[in-house]
Design an enzyme around this catalytic site. Sequence first.
Site, mmCIF file in Angstrom:
data_model
loop_
_atom_site.group_PDB
_atom_site.id
_atom_site.type_symbol
_atom_site.label_atom_id
_atom_site.label_comp_id
_atom_site.label_asym_id
_atom_site.label_seq_id
_atom_site.Cartn_x
_atom_site.Cartn_y
_atom_site.Cartn_z
ATOM 1 N N GLY A 296 0.869 -1.170 0.000
ATOM 2 C CA GLY A 296 0.000 0.000 0.000
ATOM 3 C C GLY A 296 0.907 1.220 0.000
ATOM 4 O O GLY A 296 1.829 1.316 0.816
ATOM 5 N N ASP B 35 -0.996 4.754 -6.458
ATOM 6 C CA ASP B 35 0.416 4.638 -6.098
ATOM 7 C C ASP B 35 1.210 5.854 -6.529
ATOM 8 O O ASP B 35 2.255 6.167 -5.961
ATOM 9 C CB ASP B 35 1.018 3.359 -6.685
ATOM 10 C CG ASP B 35 0.484 2.148 -5.935
ATOM 11 O OD1 ASP B 35 -0.645 1.726 -6.228
ATOM 12 O OD2 ASP B 35 1.169 1.667 -5.009
ATOM 13 N N LYS C 295 -2.806 -0.226 -8.824
ATOM 14 C CA LYS C 295 -2.746 -1.674 -9.015
ATOM 15 C C LYS C 295 -3.270 -2.090 -10.392
ATOM 16 O O LYS C 295 -4.283 -1.588 -10.854
ATOM 17 C CB LYS C 295 -3.596 -2.320 -7.915
ATOM 18 C CG LYS C 295 -3.688 -3.821 -7.940
ATOM 19 C CD LYS C 295 -2.341 -4.508 -7.910
ATOM 20 C CE LYS C 295 -1.505 -4.041 -6.746
ATOM 21 N NZ LYS C 295 -0.072 -4.382 -6.886
#
Lengths: 369, 369
Positions: free
Chosen positions: B50, B240, B251
């Site tokens: 994460g 991200d 992702k």
Amino acid sequence: MVVAPPDTIMWKNGRLKIIDQTKLPTKLSYIYCDTVEDVWHAIKQLKVRGAPAIGIAAAFGVLVALRNSRGSTSEELVGKVDKAASYLASARPTAVNLAWALERMRAVAHRMKKQTPTNIMTALKKEALLIHEEDRLLCRKIGEHGARLIRSGSTVLTHCNAGALATGGIGTALAPVFVTHARGKRVRVVADETRPLLQGARLTAWELKRAGIDVTLICDNMAAQVMREGKVDLVITGADRIAANGDVANKIGTYGVAVLAKAHGIPFYVAAPSSTFDLSIRSGKEIPIEQRHPDEVTEGLGRRTAPDRIAVYNPAFDVTPARLVTALITEKGIIRPPYRRTIAAVLCGRPRSKKKATSNDSRRREKVS
Amino acid sequence: MVVAPPDTIMWKNGRLKIIDQTKLPTKLSYIYCDTVEDVWHAIKQLKVRGAPAIGIAAAFGVLVALRNSRGSTSEELVGKVDKAASYLASARPTAVNLAWALERMRAVAHRMKKQTPTNIMTALKKEALLIHEEDRLLCRKIGEHGARLIRSGSTVLTHCNAGALATGGIGTALAPVFVTHARGKRVRVVADETRPLLQGARLTAWELKRAGIDVTLICDNMAAQVMREGKVDLVITGADRIAANGDVANKIGTYGVAVLAKAHGIPFYVAAPSSTFDLSIRSGKEIPIEQRHPDEVTEGLGRRTAPDRIAVYNPAFDVTPARLVTALITEKGIIRPPYRRTIAAVLCGRPRSKKKATSNDSRRREKVS
């Protein structure tokens, strides 16, 4: 080098022998189905799967049922055919080929009900073998028609497995690939792994690699990215049932791939024999969608991968609306929109009334880009 | 009942303790990272994952490195901070939070390089704790801003895990869900399982169920069907890295979900703290995409599910173009298109030149529907 595709289903010395597809790709193993319950479970548990293949297996399944108990009179025998057909049809609801093949077996029995049990048995055996042999030829023709859509050097994305393992021949979606490869042209395949049961990873990747065809495995959620990178020239999938308007029921995830293909300007083709069409239904809304057990999602891969007692939605199929389907590849040729007219024309030689067709056509043409 | 989210990362008695997320959902287990190599491997192997969480873990990772060997002079100590930061940053390339947190640690060390090693150590520890504590507050604020987008009775579809496990607080994508639930409003979540590593099935389903939130697990390829059935009101994912133009790296599979959301008229939101924005890059094209090992796809689930030596494409992330993003949910508020102007304005209070912004805006506005 062209490697012959594996025989998924064999009728040997009066016994039904199939590849247990749940054991692939780590093990190529065969099992015999010696009772009608064996056949039902093999279909239900996806030991044999793929719309054409389950039709073939079910046709032989009727013979298996009769081998153990065929009754003493023709009337009893016909009754047993009906019973076996009803039972086998209940194994899976979505693919129409299952009901179609069983209906052919029933029709033979009923047509011959005045004849001797032995004659009926002979005719039933002939019919089952014919269904099998016909499928082999249909696959070949689908492959030849579909190969016209594949330029040398192309990459085909496919979903699930509609290859040799799913049919009596070289497959439906994969048939054009096999034919293209056999002709010495370059063709590559991107195979969606196809969760939850991974038919793409386990079966499509296996049979293409075995045939020496360049195949790359991806997770289903990578298809969009692969398309965006310009790595896919066309999509070809199989089908479990196609409605009169061209709506296509196929493995869950197919609809998403079709939406993505459209968003990326990539043609989306569906390959299937005539037996996959169900002209008795007007649209995909009428196709029953099989719901399968949550365990396929939560622990279908060898170990528990989700919390206990989690809610799961697990439809085995989805319906891709006709407007997303560039063309249908059948043994009778390539069918293009407007499907409501062209499907009937190609399959039955009976176009819809001019007026109706025209009104549908203009709408359809707008939708298909 | 509101259950406190799990603490993914803890700094206890000078030691770094984390949940080993690879063991979830079947086992909630904790591990200590006592060397900088332990921290690097924990990040690389996704024991901690994460974007915000790996930033926090890396900040503590610098302390772990120094605890074992901090040198005898301030200069040596600062050199060791630089070395540890470079090393830790190499664990994963895509999430910018990792580099961002390490840069904060380096900046403290360099700012204090004339002071005693003990003072520098104290300041570094304070900075790492601050990064952690700040993230907790950012998550809360993201949750409050995002909750405004969720009507009572809504269903949110999310991809991967951007929940408490991915952050120092209540998550990013899941924060609005947690806040909505805590306020007593009804909210349901559809969680994509997120192949290949199943963060949705293993982590999102786990933490939502634990918190008493209604969650349904689906395979990634079912998202299109669930949307078509009208069961999804909005999509929220994490990020991200977000470029200056609003392109979002997240992702693998996120891009496909965004295309599907647009095709179904469903708003697509991305929730992330300021630290996830990388205004040094103009667009997503400049974001490096981590490629991961084929084994994650072929045997990540406990048993081999693809043929040996099969070619696999396994990018860990994809980039969703800004035109598919309805809005960005940050701790500073909700950012809407035209992103090239609004992101800079909200995050830095410095709008782009009027002329340039206008030219971009009209184009952007057309693209976002």
